[in-house]
Design a protein around this motif. Sequence first.
Motif, PDB file in Angstrom:
ATOM      1  N   PHE A   1       0.640  -1.273  -0.089  1.00  0.00           N
ATOM      2  CA  PHE A   1      -0.090   0.048  -0.132  1.00  0.00           C
ATOM      3  C   PHE A   1       0.754   1.098   0.074  1.00  0.00           C
ATOM      4  O   PHE A   1       0.728   2.246  -0.873  1.00  0.00           O
TER       5      PHE A   1
ATOM      6  N   THR B   1      -6.396   7.140  -8.305  1.00  0.00           N
ATOM      7  CA  THR B   1      -6.959   5.612  -8.707  1.00  0.00           C
ATOM      8  C   THR B   1      -5.722   4.515  -8.801  1.00  0.00           C
ATOM      9  O   THR B   1      -6.348   3.478  -8.883  1.00  0.00           O
TER      10      THR B   1
ATOM     11  N   GLY C   1      -5.396  -0.905  -2.636  1.00  0.00           N
ATOM     12  CA  GLY C   1      -6.205  -1.056  -1.835  1.00  0.00           C
ATOM     13  C   GLY C   1      -5.706  -1.352  -0.373  1.00  0.00           C
ATOM     14  O   GLY C   1      -4.624  -2.154  -0.193  1.00  0.00           O
TER      15      GLY C   1
ATOM     16  N   GLU D   1      -4.797  -2.980   3.263  1.00  0.00           N
ATOM     17  CA  GLU D   1      -4.778  -4.258   3.775  1.00  0.00           C
ATOM     18  C   GLU D   1      -5.291  -4.246   5.553  1.00  0.00           C
ATOM     19  O   GLU D   1      -5.234  -5.411   5.848  1.00  0.00           O
TER      20      GLU D   1
ATOM     21  N   LYS E   1      -6.621   1.679   5.845  1.00  0.00           N
ATOM     22  CA  LYS E   1      -8.052   2.157   5.546  1.00  0.00           C
ATOM     23  C   LYS E   1      -8.051   3.807   5.938  1.00  0.00           C
ATOM     24  O   LYS E   1      -8.906   4.522   5.179  1.00  0.00           O
TER      25      LYS E   1
ATOM     26  N   GLU F   1      -6.440   5.687   3.695  1.00  0.00           N
ATOM     27  CA  GLU F   1      -6.864   5.869   2.545  1.00  0.00           C
ATOM     28  C   GLU F   1      -8.088   6.803   2.160  1.00  0.00           C
ATOM     29  O   GLU F   1      -8.184   7.596   1.455  1.00  0.00           O
TER      30      GLU F   1
END
Length: 334
Positions: free
Chosen positions: A63, A77, A81, A83, A88, A91
């Motif tokens: 990440f 984009t 993603g 992990e 999170k 992000e």
Amino acid sequence: MIGKYFAERISWITFYIFLHLFIIFVAFLDSAIPLKPILYIVFLSLILFSIFLIFRYKKETFFYKSLEAREDNLDITNIAGPESPFEKIIENSIINQTELLKQSASIGRMTLEQEKDELLSWIHEVKTPLTAMHLMIDRLDDDLLKSHLTYEWLRIHLLLDQQLHQRRMPFIENDLYIENADLEIIIFDEIKTLQSWCIQKGIGFDIQLDVTEVLSDAKWLAFIMRQILTNSIKYSENADITINSYIQDEQTILEVKDSGRGIDPKDLPRIFDKGFTSTTNHRDNAATGMGLYLTKNAAASLLITIDVKSELGVGTIMTLTFPKRNEFVNITSM
């Protein structure tokens, strides 16, 4: 990234090693605990821990590697993603901040566009009474008063014209129309506009145009000539300005030579910088430092190269080198 990963996990690794050393130390002090099996277990534990670190390195840095490789723009984009819950959070923070920046940039562009349109509208509105004023000045019988008023009118006209082109500059690609422009018409029209100023300063023109036609945008080329001639007249007195055009290496060359005060050698590399005014006469509050900056930008869009040679007390030569016809392929295809 390996160094950063271990630096991030250094406290956990240190604690793990300290814990095993503590177990060995306790086994060493307590004879009831066999030391060799403890050493064997610690050895196996360290091997497993090393394998675990290698596995987790690939998983935990994927990440962050995508963040590091991301270009400095608002496109998110390409971010991998998350992990983990912490990734999170990162992000979500990046997405929220990016959306806020996009909204802010969009509002800023709209505001800037609105201000530009309002200023352009204002400039065009001002030109109407300015034209009427010029007609009134022409009807004056007092030649001295007429000369002074015409000069002041010309200053306002040139400042408005410069402001108008400055606002159009960011969108110059949309405004270009490449055609066969008549150098003679452009130059004589600009001289006619500046005529009253030239008479006041005793400046004449020696014009020799071996080439009278170039492939360019007539409107923006006229603006370039206007700025160059304005500079030459401003810093000259009782002297002729020489304008020549000729062919050299299949390219059209246009030279504007004056016998003005010249440019200080230390100023030459900076004369096209935005806002730069001469250090020779630094108290000249009338100078905006925008004329040559806009000239350089307009010339670059027309693929015209501008070279300057100058000597203090002798004068300045501005050389415009026009591109070959096939160099306009990119512009004419817009």
